[in-house]
Write a protein that holds these residues in place. Structure first.
Motif, PDB file in Angstrom:
ATOM      1  N   HIS A   8      63.406  56.770  62.541  1.00  0.00           N
ATOM      2  CA  HIS A   8      64.701  56.899  62.421  1.00  0.00           C
ATOM      3  C   HIS A   8      65.340  56.354  63.978  1.00  0.00           C
ATOM      4  O   HIS A   8      64.628  56.826  64.871  1.00  0.00           O
TER       5      HIS A   8
ATOM      6  N   LEU B 227      72.258  56.448  64.162  1.00  0.00           N
ATOM      7  CA  LEU B 227      72.813  57.619  63.331  1.00  0.00           C
ATOM      8  C   LEU B 227      73.994  58.047  63.470  1.00  0.00           C
ATOM      9  O   LEU B 227      75.216  58.236  62.959  1.00  0.00           O
TER      10      LEU B 227
ATOM     11  N   CYS C 269      67.602  53.707  55.334  1.00  0.00           N
ATOM     12  CA  CYS C 269      68.773  54.715  55.998  1.00  0.00           C
ATOM     13  C   CYS C 269      69.912  54.060  56.994  1.00  0.00           C
ATOM     14  O   CYS C 269      69.433  53.115  57.521  1.00  0.00           O
TER      15      CYS C 269
ATOM     16  N   CYS D 199      70.519  55.033  59.671  1.00  0.00           N
ATOM     17  CA  CYS D 199      69.731  54.920  61.100  1.00  0.00           C
ATOM     18  C   CYS D 199      68.889  53.792  61.154  1.00  0.00           C
ATOM     19  O   CYS D 199      68.473  53.494  62.420  1.00  0.00           O
TER      20      CYS D 199
ATOM     21  N   LEU E 177      62.561  54.826  52.519  1.00  0.00           N
ATOM     22  CA  LEU E 177      63.258  55.923  51.781  1.00  0.00           C
ATOM     23  C   LEU E 177      62.881  55.983  50.364  1.00  0.00           C
ATOM     24  O   LEU E 177      63.029  54.982  49.768  1.00  0.00           O
TER      25      LEU E 177
ATOM     26  N   LEU F  16      67.332  58.862  48.368  1.00  0.00           N
ATOM     27  CA  LEU F  16      68.397  58.404  49.085  1.00  0.00           C
ATOM     28  C   LEU F  16      69.726  59.235  48.749  1.00  0.00           C
ATOM     29  O   LEU F  16      70.426  59.354  47.767  1.00  0.00           O
TER      30      LEU F  16
ATOM     31  N   ILE G 299      71.194  57.811  53.197  1.00  0.00           N
ATOM     32  CA  ILE G 299      70.839  58.484  54.302  1.00  0.00           C
ATOM     33  C   ILE G 299      69.471  59.297  53.873  1.00  0.00           C
ATOM     34  O   ILE G 299      69.519  59.854  52.599  1.00  0.00           O
ATOM     35  N   GLY G 300      68.635  59.439  54.746  1.00  0.00           N
ATOM     36  CA  GLY G 300      67.525  60.062  54.250  1.00  0.00           C
ATOM     37  C   GLY G 300      67.338  61.534  54.842  1.00  0.00           C
ATOM     38  O   GLY G 300      68.390  61.875  55.648  1.00  0.00           O
TER      39      GLY G 300
ATOM     40  N   CYS H  89      67.372  62.550  58.416  1.00  0.00           N
ATOM     41  CA  CYS H  89      68.660  62.550  59.034  1.00  0.00           C
ATOM     42  C   CYS H  89      69.654  63.509  59.049  1.00  0.00           C
ATOM     43  O   CYS H  89      70.376  63.894  59.799  1.00  0.00           O
TER      44      CYS H  89
END
Length: 180
Positions: free
Chosen positions: A4, A9, A44, A46, A51, A54, A69-70, A73
């Motif tokens: 990431h 992010l 993600c 970021c 991933l 999700l 987004i993971g 994060c």
């Protein structure tokens, strides 16, 4: 799989927030859903690739949504409530998969946690009916009490747990809109 990029992010979160600083902006967000990408093609916000799970986060102030987004994060937000929601949604996802595969689901830490039971209760998984004296809270408290016990269940408790898990909880989890 790439790692990431915190800068990306931070920019995405602040851009979609009212607050102009990270420490304040992260407080505006909530985790609202999770879906699985079995091929691990998710990317993600970021920039991290690969991933599988999700998550969707939603800003309560601006009504903006960030997806996907993971979980790592989300953990960078360092907001306990978000971390707890990620953990519960993941457990719910795994529980739904177990039900879908026809696995025998029991009231154990393999499938449940206190937080998961609380989430089920808070989101309406235990409706009032004639068996819980018209109060769904009684079913939640029953399962929580048994989950916390350190001894084997009685035969009557086993039967009631089976019914609650395989009829009430199963139907709720299988239709939970937070699990895409």
């Amino acid at each position: 799989m790439s790692t990431h990029n915190f800068g990306a992010l931070r920019s995405a979160v602040i851009e979609a927030s009212l607050a102009a600083r990270w420490a304040q902006a992260v407080e505006e967000w909530e985790v609202v859903s999770v879906e699985e990408d079995p091929r691990a093609t998710g990317i993600c916000v970021c920039g991290k690739t690969g991933l599988v799970y999700l998550y969707t986060i939603h800003n309560r102030q601006t009504q903006q949504t960030l997806f996907p987004i993971g979980s790592s994060c989300v953990n960078l937000f360092e907001v306990e409530e978000l971390d707890a929601t990620v953990a519960v949604l993941r457990r719910l996802f795994d529980l739904r998969a177990a039900f879908a595969k026809g696995e025998r689901v029991e009231l154990t830490s393999e499938y449940f946690s206190r937080a998961l039971l609380a989430d089920l209760w808070q989101n309406g998984a235990f409706p009032a009916n004639e068996y819980n004296r018209s109060n769904g809270d009684n079913d939640y408290k029953f399962l929580l009490d048994l989950f916390n016990q350190r001894h084997d269940f009685t035969e009557n408790e086993k039967r009631k747990v089976w019914v609650l898990l395989n009829r009430t909880v199963r139907s709720f989890v299988m239709s939970d809109e937070r699990l895409a």
